[in-house]
Write an enzyme that holds these catalytic residues in place. Structure first.
Site, PDB file in Angstrom:
ATOM      1  CE  LYS A   1      -2.268  -1.434   3.617  1.00 33.07           C
ATOM      2  NZ  LYS A   1      -2.001  -2.988   3.609  1.00 33.07           N
ATOM      3  CB  THR A   2       3.766   2.254   1.995  1.00 34.85           C
ATOM      4  OG1 THR A   2       2.821   2.204   3.227  1.00 34.85           O
ATOM      5  CG2 THR A   2       4.664   3.466   2.107  1.00 34.85           C
TER       6      THR A   2
ATOM      7  CG  ASP B   1       0.257   3.226   7.097  1.00 35.69           C
ATOM      8  OD1 ASP B   1      -0.763   2.430   6.615  1.00 35.69           O
ATOM      9  OD2 ASP B   1       1.222   2.683   7.250  1.00 35.69           O
TER      10      ASP B   1
ATOM     11  CB  THR C   1      -4.426  -3.626   8.195  1.00 32.74           C
ATOM     12  OG1 THR C   1      -4.787  -3.301   9.364  1.00 32.74           O
ATOM     13  CG2 THR C   1      -3.129  -3.223   7.641  1.00 32.74           C
TER      14      THR C   1
ATOM     15  NE  ARG D   1       6.126  -4.015   5.056  1.00 34.22           N
ATOM     16  CZ  ARG D   1       5.112  -3.349   5.594  1.00 34.22           C
ATOM     17  NH1 ARG D   1       4.761  -3.491   6.773  1.00 34.22           N
ATOM     18  NH2 ARG D   1       4.631  -2.486   4.806  1.00 34.22           N
TER      19      ARG D   1
END
Length: 342
Positions: free
Chosen positions: A68-69, A113, A162, A221
């Protein structure tokens, strides 16, 4: 006592953050996976640039570690726009919002975020900023209070969460694009690991890269983090080159099995099996048993266990499945309530 996880995909140190930043793609063309999301973004970006307008507001939602980032920064690069980054917990009052919004220029991107963690007053303050590009800011208090109408430049807000279910309907409704990020398959993760290995000048055969990808919980990640652990192990215990033997030994030391489960995952399953007879059991009870935070179990542990079919959610609580028992080598007790969440 909480268990330190190499597989945790939400919290990590500054060194780990720098490592991941160096491996992040910069353009949509470099980005691997999430094809539907990329196609929608490519169309929206091209159309906005042709009209000479900023993008509409975008919400990314899905489990942690899926990009997402990264996508927010890619959008900024593709739009040739500046990006300002903050998070829900860091914006505690209206003044914090003003500090961010007063410095945005036309076309800039404001990335928030964990947007589901915005407080109600801050969330309501943001509504006119997103909709009308203005805010009413109150200065002083009591009889001396006055409201200043503050016009803003047209900007793009990108939110990431999330826990999309925790977003209020008014906030969710102000995003023009709602994009869900899915877990990655092994082939996509293998491409990501191979790309990261090239950037790190790390040699490795295809089988070793596929093994890392297969144990990465469908999360880029985590894949990059495992690659770093294996790289260190190969440097100290081997020749510096990745082989299947090196990968097996490194991940065994990290207590990560062939499906990518770590000790916290197995502890979650064992608690359900041994203490709650396979379930159903409430998430708060399981969290108390393990000494972990409920949010950790819901955001980091459960999504993958649900994806691989080791846990199911029912109206009465969590239940373990036969597949999980087979994986752990224990007897399965069928206590299913057959009452599934909708």
């Amino acid at each position: 006592m909480a268990i330190d996880r190499v597989l945790s995909s939400d919290s990590f140190g500054q060194q780990e953050e720098t490592f991941n930043l160096a491996l992040r793609p910069k353009t949509l063309g470099e980005c691997i996976g999430q094809e539907t999301v990329k196609e929608k973004l490519a169309i929206a970006i091209t159309a906005a640039k042709q009209r000479g307008e900023p993008l509409e507001h975008i919400l990314f939602y899905g489990p942690p570690g899926l990009g997402k980032t990264t996508l927010a920064n890619i959008i900024a690069n593709e739009m040739d726009a500046a990006i300002k980054v903050s998070s829900g917990p860091a914006i505690s009052k209206q003044g914090d919002v003003m500090g961010l919004l007063s410095n945005v220029s036309t076309g800039d991107i404001l990335f928030i975020d964990e947007i589901h963690r915005l407080s109600a007053p801050v969330e309501e303050f943001i509504y006119p900023a997103m909709e009308d590009f203005k805010v009413d800011f109150t200065v002083d208090s009591g009889m001396h209070a006055k409201t200043i109408n503050f016009p803003l430049k047209r900007f793009t807000m990108i939110g990431a969460t999330t826990r999309a279910g925790l977003l209020s309907a008014p906030l969710r409704g102000r995003f023009g694009m709602l994009l869900h990020l899915d877990f990655y398959d092994v082939d996509q993760l293998t491409e990501i690991v191979a790309r990261s290995a090239r950037l790190l000048n790390l040699e490795g055969d295809t089988a070793s890269l596929e093994m890392i990808a297969g144990r990465s919980r469908g999360t880029p990640r985590v894949a990059n983090r495992l690659l770093k652990r294996v790289r260190d192990y190969a440097q100290v215990k081997g020749t510096g080159k990745l082989t299947t033997d090196i990968v097996v030994a490194a991940l065994k030391m990290e207590q990560i099995d062939e499906l990518g489960l770590d000790e916290l995952d197995r502890s979650f399953l064992r608690a359900l099996i041994n203490i709650y007879d396979g379930g159903p059991a409430g998430i708060d009870a399981i969290a108390a048993t393990l000494g972990e935070e409920r949010d950790t179990l819901e955001d980091v542990v459960e999504p993958y266990l649900l994806q691989v079919g080791f846990v199911r959610r029912t109206k009465r609580g969590r239940e373990v499945t036969k597949a999980a028992c087979d994986h752990l080598g224990v007897e399965y007790k069928n206590n299913s309530s057959q009452l599934f969440d909708v």
